[in-house]
Every structure is written in structure tokens, then in C-alpha cells.
Motif scaffolding. Structure first.
Motif, short mmCIF file in Angstrom:
data_model
loop_
_atom_site.label_atom_id
_atom_site.label_comp_id
_atom_site.label_asym_id
_atom_site.label_seq_id
_atom_site.Cartn_x
_atom_site.Cartn_y
_atom_site.Cartn_z
N VAL A 1 0.84 -1.20 0.00
CA VAL A 1 0.00 0.00 0.00
C VAL A 1 0.88 1.25 0.00
O VAL A 1 0.60 2.22 -0.72
CB VAL A 1 -0.95 0.00 1.22
N SER A 2 1.93 1.24 0.79
CA SER A 2 2.84 2.39 0.83
C SER A 2 3.42 2.66 -0.55
O SER A 2 3.46 3.81 -1.01
CB SER A 2 3.95 2.14 1.84
N MET A 3 3.88 1.62 -1.23
CA MET A 3 4.44 1.79 -2.57
C MET A 3 3.41 2.37 -3.52
O MET A 3 3.68 3.34 -4.25
CB MET A 3 4.97 0.46 -3.10
N PHE A 4 2.21 1.79 -3.52
CA PHE A 4 1.18 2.27 -4.43
C PHE A 4 0.82 3.73 -4.14
O PHE A 4 0.69 4.54 -5.06
CB PHE A 4 -0.07 1.40 -4.34
N HIS A 5 0.66 4.07 -2.88
CA HIS A 5 0.30 5.45 -2.55
C HIS A 5 1.38 6.43 -2.98
O HIS A 5 1.08 7.53 -3.48
CB HIS A 5 0.03 5.58 -1.05
N GLU A 6 2.63 6.07 -2.80
CA GLU A 6 3.71 6.95 -3.21
C GLU A 6 3.75 7.12 -4.73
O GLU A 6 4.23 8.14 -5.24
CB GLU A 6 5.05 6.42 -2.71
N MET A 7 3.23 6.13 -5.45
CA MET A 7 3.18 6.21 -6.91
C MET A 7 1.92 6.94 -7.40
O MET A 7 1.74 7.13 -8.60
CB MET A 7 3.19 4.80 -7.51
N GLY A 8 1.06 7.32 -6.47
CA GLY A 8 -0.19 7.95 -6.86
C GLY A 8 -1.26 6.97 -7.26
O GLY A 8 -2.26 7.34 -7.88
N VAL A 9 -1.07 5.69 -6.92
CA VAL A 9 -2.06 4.65 -7.22
C VAL A 9 -3.00 4.52 -6.03
O VAL A 9 -2.54 4.32 -4.90
CB VAL A 9 -1.37 3.30 -7.50
N ARG A 10 -4.26 4.64 -6.26
CA ARG A 10 -5.24 4.62 -5.17
C ARG A 10 -5.64 3.19 -4.80
O ARG A 10 -5.91 2.36 -5.67
CB ARG A 10 -6.46 5.44 -5.55
N THR A 11 -5.68 2.94 -3.50
CA THR A 11 -6.05 1.62 -2.99
C THR A 11 -7.36 1.63 -2.22
O THR A 11 -7.93 0.56 -1.96
CB THR A 11 -4.96 1.09 -2.05
N GLY A 12 -7.81 2.81 -1.80
CA GLY A 12 -8.99 2.89 -0.94
C GLY A 12 -8.71 2.52 0.50
O GLY A 12 -9.63 2.42 1.31
N LEU A 13 -7.44 2.33 0.84
CA LEU A 13 -7.07 1.86 2.18
C LEU A 13 -6.42 2.97 3.00
O LEU A 13 -5.76 3.86 2.47
CB LEU A 13 -6.10 0.68 2.07
N ASP A 14 -6.60 2.87 4.30
CA ASP A 14 -5.97 3.76 5.26
C ASP A 14 -4.66 3.12 5.69
O ASP A 14 -4.65 2.17 6.49
CB ASP A 14 -6.91 3.96 6.45
#
Length: 315
Positions: free
Chosen positions: A266-279
Motif C-alpha cells: 500500500v505504501s508503494m502504491f500510494h507513493e506512486m499515486g495509485v489509489r487503494t482505498g485503504l488507510d
């Protein structure tokens, strides 16, 4: 939008992540995890925003004692109404037992190994015997209006047989799709994948399985789990499985680590601007709670480092 489209809303990309720690992760722990602790950890994951959690398995209690309280866990958890609860079923008898409490879950996963040797050692059956059973079980799952998911283990290599043909793996996937599976997960059971092959594999899988949700499930045995997930994403895959705290793994080969850590993914995806819907903060909280319950240091990076503090939350 197709579940495997790689873009939406212009440049914003979205992925779905199923948390598999409560089943795939817990089953490998040598010490019994108390049922109330399992329930508390799953509830913590529910607060993180997962819309899919693998909760239990209907296997024989003497085979995997750790999961013998699956029905009690399913009855005890309190997750959001829109969180789909998945159970893993090994055979027809397991499906009988699962359907006796059908109201407790929404998704059923059936599995096979692409490798004959691994399938025989894992469930004491040939691949052909397993797939013959799948046809009958798949019909029952569809008739119950449950989501039918398939899992193909050793999709990227077998610790006994070595390389596994991509065509063999995708042929099994097509067989699953033909009997009603709407999602097919490809498991890197002992961490034998590499990013170049993962990219080729998922490009081909998406071409051969139109209308099926194609899911990537990587292990971090040789430290390439996140790189493989990135390669799958760039190939067009937007459905992933992971385990909080990097729990799980396979007993062969010795020293195998677990699934890629959910919080790291999740951290990697968020840093890439990829949304996961997760906190992400809440996923880390759940992983740290698991670490406390197990009484040992877990191996994910985000448990130690925490989330990157910039840019803002990209859920």
C-alpha cells in the motif's frame, strides 16, 4: 471500467487489494493464535478499509489446527457490511462444511497447484483429480450465488519441479473460468518470480482471460515481491493479494518468508499515486497489533519506518 483497466479518471490509477493474512498468514504460525485475538486483528483490518478479506479455510482440523476455529472467527468478526469475506475450500467435503454456514461469507476460493508434485504433496491428489472436483464444486458455488474465485499455486515455479510452463498455468486458469470462476489468482508460492517474467505473464494472462479478474499474489522469499507487484501493475493488473506483517509463506524451501506485506504494498502504491482505498496508518496499526500478539518481530518495512509523511494521503 474493467477491474484490470490500469487508468481511470484521467491519470489516476486504482487497484484492489485483498488481505489474506487471517488465513494464508495465520496458518503458518507455529503457536496457536487465540480466537479472540484473531477476531480483534480482523476487525482492525476491517477498519483499514479493505473490501475483501480472506478470513478462514474449511480444511480438516487435524491438517491445519490453527484454522480449526474458522466458523467461530467468522461468527465473531465485525467488519463493514461491504467487506467481502472469503473462505478457502480444499475439496467437496470442505465445501459441504462451508455451505452449512453459507450466510457467514460472500466469496469461495478453490485452489490447485500448477505443478503435479506440489499438488500431490500439498493435498495428496493429482492436478487432474483436483480439477475434476473443481467442475462439480464450481457449479455448486455459482448456484449459491457466491463469488467463485480460483487460486493457482506455483504459477511462477515449483520448488520440486523448477520452471512451470506459462501455457500450463493459463490453461488451468481457462479451465477454472469455463466452470464459472470470475476471479483467478496466480500465486508465487515460494517466491520464484522475477519482474521481467511477471510482466510477460500478466500481459498474457489479461489477453487470455477476458472478463476475468486477474489477481497477483507474490511472496517475498527472495526480496523481489514489490518489484514483481510493480511489474504486474505496469502490465495492466489491478488486483492484488497481500498479508499484513508479511505473514505467511510456504514451508518449502526452508527459510521462506511470507507474502509481500500489505502495508509495504500500500505504501508503494500510494507513493506512486495509485489509489487503494485503504488507510495505510490503520493497516500499520493492525500489523503492529499482530506483531504484539505473536510476540516476535515481523519483517515488513513499514512496521518499523511507518508511512512516508508526504505527499498527502492518496487513498
Amino acid at each position: 471500467m474493467s477491474l484490470n483497466d490500469n487508468t481511470t479518471d484521467g491519470e489516476v490509477r486504482r487497484v484492489r487489494i485483498r488481505e489474506v493474512g487471517p488465513r494464508d498468514g495465520f496458518q503458518n504460525e507455529p503457536e496457536t493464535i487465540a480466537t479472540p485475538d484473531k477476531i480483534r486483528l480482523i476487525n482492525a483490518l476491517g477498519r483499514a478499509g479493505f473490501d475483501r478479506i480472506e478470513v478462514a479455510s474449511f480444511v480438516r482440523p487435524d491438517v491445519i489446527p490453527q484454522l480449526s476455529d474458522g466458523v467461530e472467527v467468522l461468527r465473531g468478526i465485525d467488519v463493514p457490511e461491504d467487506t467481502a469475506r472469503m473462505v478457502l475450500v480444499p475439496n467437496s467435503r470442505g465445501l459441504d462444511n462451508a455451505l452449512a454456514v453459507r450466510e457467514l461469507f460472500e466469496e469461495v476460493a478453490l485452489f490447485v497447484s500448477a505443478s503435479q508434485t506440489h499438488n500431490q504433496r500439498n493435498i495428496n491428489r493429482s492436478v487432474e483429480e483436483t480439477m475434476a472436483d473443481v467442475k462439480e464444486m464450481g457449479g455448486r458455488i455459482v448456484a449459491e450465488e457466491l463469488t467463485f474465485c480460483a487460486v493457482i499455486a506455483t504459477s511462477f515455479g515449483c520448488p520440486y519441479e523448477g520452471k512451470v510452463s506459462m501455457d500450463r498455468v493459463l490453461g488451468l486458469a481457462e479451465d477454472f473460468a469455463a466452470v464459472g470462476a470470475t476471479e483467478i489468482g496466480f500465486g508465487d508460492t515460494t517466491g520464484m518470480a522475477n519482474p521481467a517474467y511477471a510482466a510477460r505473464f500478466f500481459r498474457t494472462a489479461l489477453e487470455r482471460l477476458p472478463g476475468v479478474e486477474v489477481t497477483a499474489h507474490f511472496h517475498n522469499t527472495r526480496g523481489q515481491g514489490l518489484a514483481n507487484a510493480y511489474a504486474a501493475l505496469e502490465a495492466g493488473c489491478t488486483s492484488f493479494e497481500s498479508s499484513f506483517g508479511e505473514l505467511g509463506g510456504c514451508p518449502v524451501p526452508a527459510g521462506s518468508t511470507g507474502n509481500i506485506a500489505t502495508e509495504d504494498l500500500v505504501s508503494m502504491f500510494h507513493e506512486m499515486g495509485v489509489r487503494t482505498g485503504l488507510d495505510l496508518d490503520q493497516v500499520i496499526v493492525a500489523a503492529r497489533q499482530a506483531q504484539a500478539v505473536l510476540g516476535r518481530k515481523l519483517t515488513s518495512h513499514s512496521i518499523v519506518a511507518g508511512p512516508v509523511l508526504w505527499p498527502p494521503d492518496r487513498r
